[in-house]
Design a protein around this motif. Structure first.
Motif, PDB file in Angstrom:
ATOM      1  N   TYR A  95      12.830  -0.686   3.427  1.00  0.00           N
ATOM      2  CA  TYR A  95      11.802  -0.282   4.399  1.00  0.00           C
ATOM      3  C   TYR A  95      12.435   0.381   5.625  1.00  0.00           C
ATOM      4  O   TYR A  95      11.931   1.375   6.140  1.00  0.00           O
ATOM      5  CB  TYR A  95      10.991  -1.506   4.856  1.00  0.00           C
ATOM      6  CG  TYR A  95       9.900  -1.939   3.883  1.00  0.00           C
ATOM      7  CD1 TYR A  95      10.218  -2.408   2.618  1.00  0.00           C
ATOM      8  CD2 TYR A  95       8.565  -1.891   4.243  1.00  0.00           C
ATOM      9  CE1 TYR A  95       9.230  -2.818   1.734  1.00  0.00           C
ATOM     10  CE2 TYR A  95       7.564  -2.301   3.365  1.00  0.00           C
ATOM     11  CZ  TYR A  95       7.907  -2.752   2.115  1.00  0.00           C
ATOM     12  OH  TYR A  95       6.932  -3.150   1.243  1.00  0.00           O
ATOM     13  N   ILE A 211       5.610   3.546  13.157  1.00  0.00           N
ATOM     14  CA  ILE A 211       6.773   3.238  12.322  1.00  0.00           C
ATOM     15  C   ILE A 211       6.241   2.762  10.977  1.00  0.00           C
ATOM     16  O   ILE A 211       5.598   1.713  10.896  1.00  0.00           O
ATOM     17  CB  ILE A 211       7.642   2.119  12.957  1.00  0.00           C
ATOM     18  CG1 ILE A 211       8.110   2.505  14.366  1.00  0.00           C
ATOM     19  CG2 ILE A 211       8.799   1.739  12.045  1.00  0.00           C
ATOM     20  CD1 ILE A 211       9.051   3.662  14.425  1.00  0.00           C
ATOM     21  N   THR A 212       6.492   3.529   9.940  1.00  0.00           N
ATOM     22  CA  THR A 212       5.959   3.138   8.634  1.00  0.00           C
ATOM     23  C   THR A 212       6.844   3.659   7.508  1.00  0.00           C
ATOM     24  O   THR A 212       7.596   4.612   7.689  1.00  0.00           O
ATOM     25  CB  THR A 212       4.511   3.655   8.447  1.00  0.00           C
ATOM     26  OG1 THR A 212       3.988   3.133   7.218  1.00  0.00           O
ATOM     27  CG2 THR A 212       4.434   5.166   8.410  1.00  0.00           C
ATOM     28  N   LEU A 214       5.110   3.828   4.495  1.00  0.00           N
ATOM     29  CA  LEU A 214       4.014   4.049   3.535  1.00  0.00           C
ATOM     30  C   LEU A 214       3.589   5.515   3.568  1.00  0.00           C
ATOM     31  O   LEU A 214       3.155   6.010   4.608  1.00  0.00           O
ATOM     32  CB  LEU A 214       2.828   3.148   3.900  1.00  0.00           C
ATOM     33  CG  LEU A 214       1.550   3.311   3.081  1.00  0.00           C
ATOM     34  CD1 LEU A 214       1.744   2.838   1.650  1.00  0.00           C
ATOM     35  CD2 LEU A 214       0.394   2.550   3.724  1.00  0.00           C
ATOM     36  N   ILE A 216       1.356   7.365   1.022  1.00  0.00           N
ATOM     37  CA  ILE A 216       0.680   7.110  -0.250  1.00  0.00           C
ATOM     38  C   ILE A 216       0.375   8.392  -1.027  1.00  0.00           C
ATOM     39  O   ILE A 216       0.295   8.371  -2.251  1.00  0.00           O
ATOM     40  CB  ILE A 216      -0.574   6.230  -0.013  1.00  0.00           C
ATOM     41  CG1 ILE A 216      -0.847   5.386  -1.267  1.00  0.00           C
ATOM     42  CG2 ILE A 216      -1.774   7.053   0.428  1.00  0.00           C
ATOM     43  CD1 ILE A 216      -1.537   4.084  -0.962  1.00  0.00           C
TER      44      ILE A 216
ATOM     45  N   VAL B  72      -3.804  -2.076   5.464  1.00  0.00           N
ATOM     46  CA  VAL B  72      -2.492  -1.419   5.501  1.00  0.00           C
ATOM     47  C   VAL B  72      -2.542  -0.120   6.320  1.00  0.00           C
ATOM     48  O   VAL B  72      -1.559   0.294   6.908  1.00  0.00           O
ATOM     49  CB  VAL B  72      -1.969  -1.173   4.065  1.00  0.00           C
ATOM     50  CG1 VAL B  72      -2.791  -0.134   3.342  1.00  0.00           C
ATOM     51  CG2 VAL B  72      -0.500  -0.804   4.049  1.00  0.00           C
ATOM     52  N   PHE B  73      -3.734   0.505   6.346  1.00  0.00           N
ATOM     53  CA  PHE B  73      -3.874   1.760   7.105  1.00  0.00           C
ATOM     54  C   PHE B  73      -4.446   1.547   8.505  1.00  0.00           C
ATOM     55  O   PHE B  73      -4.906   2.495   9.130  1.00  0.00           O
ATOM     56  CB  PHE B  73      -4.778   2.745   6.360  1.00  0.00           C
ATOM     57  CG  PHE B  73      -4.189   3.247   5.081  1.00  0.00           C
ATOM     58  CD1 PHE B  73      -3.024   4.005   5.092  1.00  0.00           C
ATOM     59  CD2 PHE B  73      -4.779   2.967   3.866  1.00  0.00           C
ATOM     60  CE1 PHE B  73      -2.466   4.470   3.908  1.00  0.00           C
ATOM     61  CE2 PHE B  73      -4.234   3.433   2.671  1.00  0.00           C
ATOM     62  CZ  PHE B  73      -3.079   4.182   2.702  1.00  0.00           C
ATOM     63  N   TYR B  75      -3.213   1.417  11.178  1.00  0.00           N
ATOM     64  CA  TYR B  75      -2.588   2.304  12.172  1.00  0.00           C
ATOM     65  C   TYR B  75      -3.228   3.689  12.224  1.00  0.00           C
ATOM     66  O   TYR B  75      -3.003   4.442  13.157  1.00  0.00           O
ATOM     67  CB  TYR B  75      -1.071   2.407  11.973  1.00  0.00           C
ATOM     68  CG  TYR B  75      -0.622   2.889  10.612  1.00  0.00           C
ATOM     69  CD1 TYR B  75      -0.655   4.232  10.273  1.00  0.00           C
ATOM     70  CD2 TYR B  75      -0.122   1.986   9.668  1.00  0.00           C
ATOM     71  CE1 TYR B  75      -0.232   4.671   9.041  1.00  0.00           C
ATOM     72  CE2 TYR B  75       0.308   2.412   8.428  1.00  0.00           C
ATOM     73  CZ  TYR B  75       0.248   3.760   8.119  1.00  0.00           C
ATOM     74  OH  TYR B  75       0.666   4.181   6.891  1.00  0.00           O
ATOM     75  N   TRP B  82       1.978   1.640  16.573  1.00  0.00           N
ATOM     76  CA  TRP B  82       1.911   0.670  15.470  1.00  0.00           C
ATOM     77  C   TRP B  82       3.228   0.612  14.711  1.00  0.00           C
ATOM     78  O   TRP B  82       3.939   1.604  14.629  1.00  0.00           O
ATOM     79  CB  TRP B  82       0.869   1.098  14.437  1.00  0.00           C
ATOM     80  CG  TRP B  82      -0.571   0.881  14.729  1.00  0.00           C
ATOM     81  CD1 TRP B  82      -1.426   1.799  15.273  1.00  0.00           C
ATOM     82  CD2 TRP B  82      -1.351  -0.291  14.464  1.00  0.00           C
ATOM     83  NE1 TRP B  82      -2.696   1.249  15.348  1.00  0.00           N
ATOM     84  CE2 TRP B  82      -2.678  -0.020  14.857  1.00  0.00           C
ATOM     85  CE3 TRP B  82      -1.057  -1.553  13.913  1.00  0.00           C
ATOM     86  CZ2 TRP B  82      -3.711  -0.963  14.728  1.00  0.00           C
ATOM     87  CZ3 TRP B  82      -2.076  -2.479  13.789  1.00  0.00           C
ATOM     88  CH2 TRP B  82      -3.389  -2.182  14.196  1.00  0.00           C
ATOM     89  N   GLN B  83       3.459  -0.539  14.097  1.00  0.00           N
ATOM     90  CA  GLN B  83       4.485  -0.614  13.064  1.00  0.00           C
ATOM     91  C   GLN B  83       3.834  -1.182  11.802  1.00  0.00           C
ATOM     92  O   GLN B  83       3.024  -2.098  11.885  1.00  0.00           O
ATOM     93  CB  GLN B  83       5.645  -1.523  13.485  1.00  0.00           C
ATOM     94  CG  GLN B  83       6.470  -0.934  14.629  1.00  0.00           C
ATOM     95  CD  GLN B  83       7.830  -1.594  14.772  1.00  0.00           C
ATOM     96  OE1 GLN B  83       8.381  -2.146  13.829  1.00  0.00           O
ATOM     97  NE2 GLN B  83       8.378  -1.516  15.977  1.00  0.00           N
ATOM     98  N   GLU B  84       4.203  -0.602  10.681  1.00  0.00           N
ATOM     99  CA  GLU B  84       3.689  -1.070   9.389  1.00  0.00           C
ATOM    100  C   GLU B  84       4.765  -1.980   8.775  1.00  0.00           C
ATOM    101  O   GLU B  84       5.892  -1.556   8.571  1.00  0.00           O
ATOM    102  CB  GLU B  84       3.407   0.141   8.499  1.00  0.00           C
ATOM    103  CG  GLU B  84       3.243  -0.141   7.019  1.00  0.00           C
ATOM    104  CD  GLU B  84       2.158  -1.131   6.720  1.00  0.00           C
ATOM    105  OE1 GLU B  84       1.117  -1.107   7.393  1.00  0.00           O
ATOM    106  OE2 GLU B  84       2.362  -1.972   5.826  1.00  0.00           O
ATOM    107  N   ALA B  85       4.387  -3.237   8.505  1.00  0.00           N
ATOM    108  CA  ALA B  85       5.370  -4.220   8.035  1.00  0.00           C
ATOM    109  C   ALA B  85       5.365  -4.336   6.519  1.00  0.00           C
ATOM    110  O   ALA B  85       4.414  -3.953   5.856  1.00  0.00           O
ATOM    111  CB  ALA B  85       5.060  -5.582   8.646  1.00  0.00           C
ATOM    112  N   ALA B  86       6.433  -4.915   5.985  1.00  0.00           N
ATOM    113  CA  ALA B  86       6.461  -5.262   4.562  1.00  0.00           C
ATOM    114  C   ALA B  86       5.492  -6.420   4.325  1.00  0.00           C
ATOM    115  O   ALA B  86       5.112  -7.132   5.259  1.00  0.00           O
ATOM    116  CB  ALA B  86       7.872  -5.652   4.146  1.00  0.00           C
TER     117      ALA B  86
END
Lengths: 355, 272
Positions: A95, A211-212, A214, A216, B72-73, B75, B82-86
């Motif tokens: 990640y 911060i990502t 993903l 898709i 999950v979206f 953000y 934002w931060q997207e986490a595992a």
């Protein structure tokens, strides 16, 4: 002693921790595991008097995700672990690589697979250099061979991480982490570059930071993959580091990193006492791998002897680099056993007879 | 009609456009169209979260952590950093952010699979350290994003794609009450369970989220806000039926109300 030099006798793990503080590390997140627990111990001891955070997490999984959060928030951040703990971190590392977060990661390699042994090993070479986690990504991998380098590579690691927005891994081992040596701390200037992409709160003067990892839509994902690839190409072009020892007139070349390189250095001295012209190429960056220099050396030596504390991992990269020009063989011990220079020399002499 | 036109309130008087604004979409919401199914509680939760951020005037100082799951979206929808986490690691990520930026407001927004299954360890230890963040926990008793598998919070007998004959608690475990689990931890400062299935419930939930932000100023521990929500698509119900299911079934097992509230002493500084 120069005025700006600070000479100490320290363990590799402690030297690395001290270097991290001096390098302006903002935060360290870790979990105890032998043989690198001294890092967290040293940092928690030093924390009250110096300006940084050290936090013991509930697992390596948590620590690597704390690293993700802190790096995303713009901090200079680090974690360290040893083989089983490093395995646990791989999801997070993937990640971090995808989200392009700069940080310094350390694996003080011990013997495996499984819970294995707490003794030194180089069995995590594949995991360090070929991925470890899922997806197409690369870590810059630095391989120290002394306590001094464990300290020096902390500074280098933070700078490379920031420069490329990429995680940097220092791959050490239980021997270098645990042994005590003289280490010099130079009073270095700390360079911290601005990180406008960090999530520090969306002020009106900038776009928001996300911060990502993903992406898709396939087209977006591939675009990110290509962007990463471009970055990795730049790293391969600019950041290969290695040390050559007695290669000038060498007929036979040792290729070894870290602890194995120290043993091999002694072996080439033993060989030269017997009149055998041996040299050593020590990769300092395991990725990017010094393939071009090995390819050139292959034009002038008769054979290459790869010494590793594993079943034969880096030898694959050496063979790829040499591309069949000369014979490449491997000698390794496992399970935490460190071969003596005499033992390696004996195997080396057997090898050169086959050439 | 694009989103902007749709959301611009208009009042035509004597053939002329005059604005008679009584309510508008929070400017903390982006113009991105929400991907949530019709009737889903996530949309409501997002909107009140945005409204609270706007009303407190803290948009510049908030960092959100999105999970893996239906949100999950998240953000894409709130105009903040934002931060997207595992999957499951949002509270660890939030710990990293908050410890490095202690003066920012940090929250996680997580579903039941994320927070109460794969991320249980991170959840418990985050609260146990009393991380000075807000955890928003959307509990709809099902894995929404992967289309309807059993969650740790699925009710006894609940039919899901992985409990097709109903959740047999003797074989599949009991629905876990996370709010009750974390409340006794000394690091938990404020624990409450709310819902978003009626206008009144929405107002109370909004107040809880406001508290969760305000309490971060005190630095006294974690605010944990569970929102019992619906999943019409995976519950195979209409939105109205799903809200009735919340009222008649979910809230029986997950009763609404404060589970741990700060003392007056604790809140003294906030009043100042």
């Amino acid at each position: 002693m120069k005025q700006n030099e600070d000479i100490r006798l320290m363990k590799g793990n402690e030297a690395m921790a001290e270097a991290a503080i001096q390098a302006g590390m903002d935060a360290y997140f870790g979990y105890p595991i032998t043989p690198q627990s001294e890092v967290l111990e040293y940092l928690t001891r030093e924390m009250p008097n110096r300006n940084f955070l050290a936090l013991q997490a509930e697992s390596e999984v948590a620590s690597i995700n704390m690293v993700y959060g802190a790096a995303g928030a713009g901090a200079r951040v680090m974690t360290s672990s040893s083989s089983p703990g490093w395995s646990l971190m791989q999801e997070g590392v993937s990640y971090i690589a995808s989200a392009q977060l700069p940080c310094l990661l350390v694996n003080v390699n011990r013997g495996g697979p499984g819970l294995g042994t707490i003794q030194p090993s180089q069995g995590d070479y594949f995991q360090a250099t070929k991925g470890g986690g899922h997806g197409d990504y690369r870590l810059i991998v630095l391989a120290p061979n002394s306590v001094q380098e464990m300290a020096d590579f902390v500074f280098l690691g933070f700078e490379l991480a920031d420069k490329y927005r990429n995680p940097v891994l220092m791959l050490s081992d239980g021997a270098i982490g645990q042994m005590m040596e003289r280490v010099i701390f130079h009073n270095r200037e700390i360079n911290k570059i601005p990180k406008p992409w960090a999530t520090t709160g969306k002020t009106p003067d900038r776009e928001r930071s996300i911060i990502t990892s993903l992406f898709i839509q396939p087209e977006k994902m591939e675009k990110v993959n290509l962007e990463l690839l471009k970055k990795y190409e730049a790293i391969e072009k600019n950041e290969i580091r290695y040390e050559e020892i007695m290669t000038e007139d060498a007929e036979y070349l040792f290729v070894a990193y870290g602890l194995s390189a120290r043993i091999s250095h002694k072996v080439i001295q033993l060989a030269r006492e017997k009149g055998i012209k041996a040299g050593l190429l020590r990769p300092i960056t395991l990725w990017p791998f010094p393939a071009p220099v090995l390819n050139k050396l292959a034009d002038k030596v008769k054979g290459m002897f790869v010494v590793e504390l594993n079943a034969g991992q880096m030898i694959e990269d050496v063979r790829l680099a040499v591309n069949g020009k000369v014979k490449v063989e491997h000698y390794g011990r496992m399970g935490g056993i460190i071969p003596s220079p005499e033992e390696v020399e004996e195997q080396f002499e057997k090898f050169i007879k086959t050439l | 009609m694009d989103n902007k036109e749709l959301t611009t309130p208009q009042c035509i008087v004597d053939g002329e456009d005059t604005y008679d604004l009584v309510f508008e979409k929070s400017h903390v919401m982006t113009d991105t169209r929400l991907h949530y199914c019709p009737g889903c509680g996530h949309s409501v939760a997002h909107q009140i979260l945005a409204e609270v951020i706007q009303e407190l005037g803290i948009q510049d100082n908030v960092v959100g952590v999105a999970p893996v799951g239906c949100s999950v979206f998240a953000y894409d929808y709130l105009h903040i950093d934002w931060q997207e986490a595992a999957h499951g690691r949002a509270t660890a990520v939030a710990t990293g952010i908050k410890r490095c930026l202690p003066d920012r407001y940090v929250f996680t927004y997580q579903g039941d699979g994320d927070l109460a299954a794969i991320g249980t360890g991170e959840t418990i230890h985050c609260v146990n350290r009393g991380e000075n963040i807000m955890i928003i926990f959307i509990n709809n008793g099902v894995y929404g994003m992967t289309s309807g598998q059993m969650a740790p919070t699925s009710l006894e007998g609940m039919k899901t794609t992985t409990s097709p004959y109903g959740r047999d608690v003797h074989k599949m475990g009991y629905p876990i009450k996370v709010s009750e689990l974390v409340a006794p931890l000394p690091g938990a400062f404020y624990v409450t369970r709310q819902t978003v299935h009626t206008p009144n419930a929405v107002r109370k939930t909004k107040k809880a989220i406001e508290n969760g932000f305000k309490y971060q100023k005190l630095g006294k521990g974690t605010s944990f806000i569970e929102i019992v929500s619906n999943c019409p698509s995976n519950w195979k119900m209409t939105p109205v039926q799903s809200n009735q299911f919340i009222e008649n079934e979910m809230l029986k097992y997950y009763p609404v109300g404060d589970i741990k509230v700060p003392s007056k002493e604790d809140l003294k500084e906030l009043v100042k």
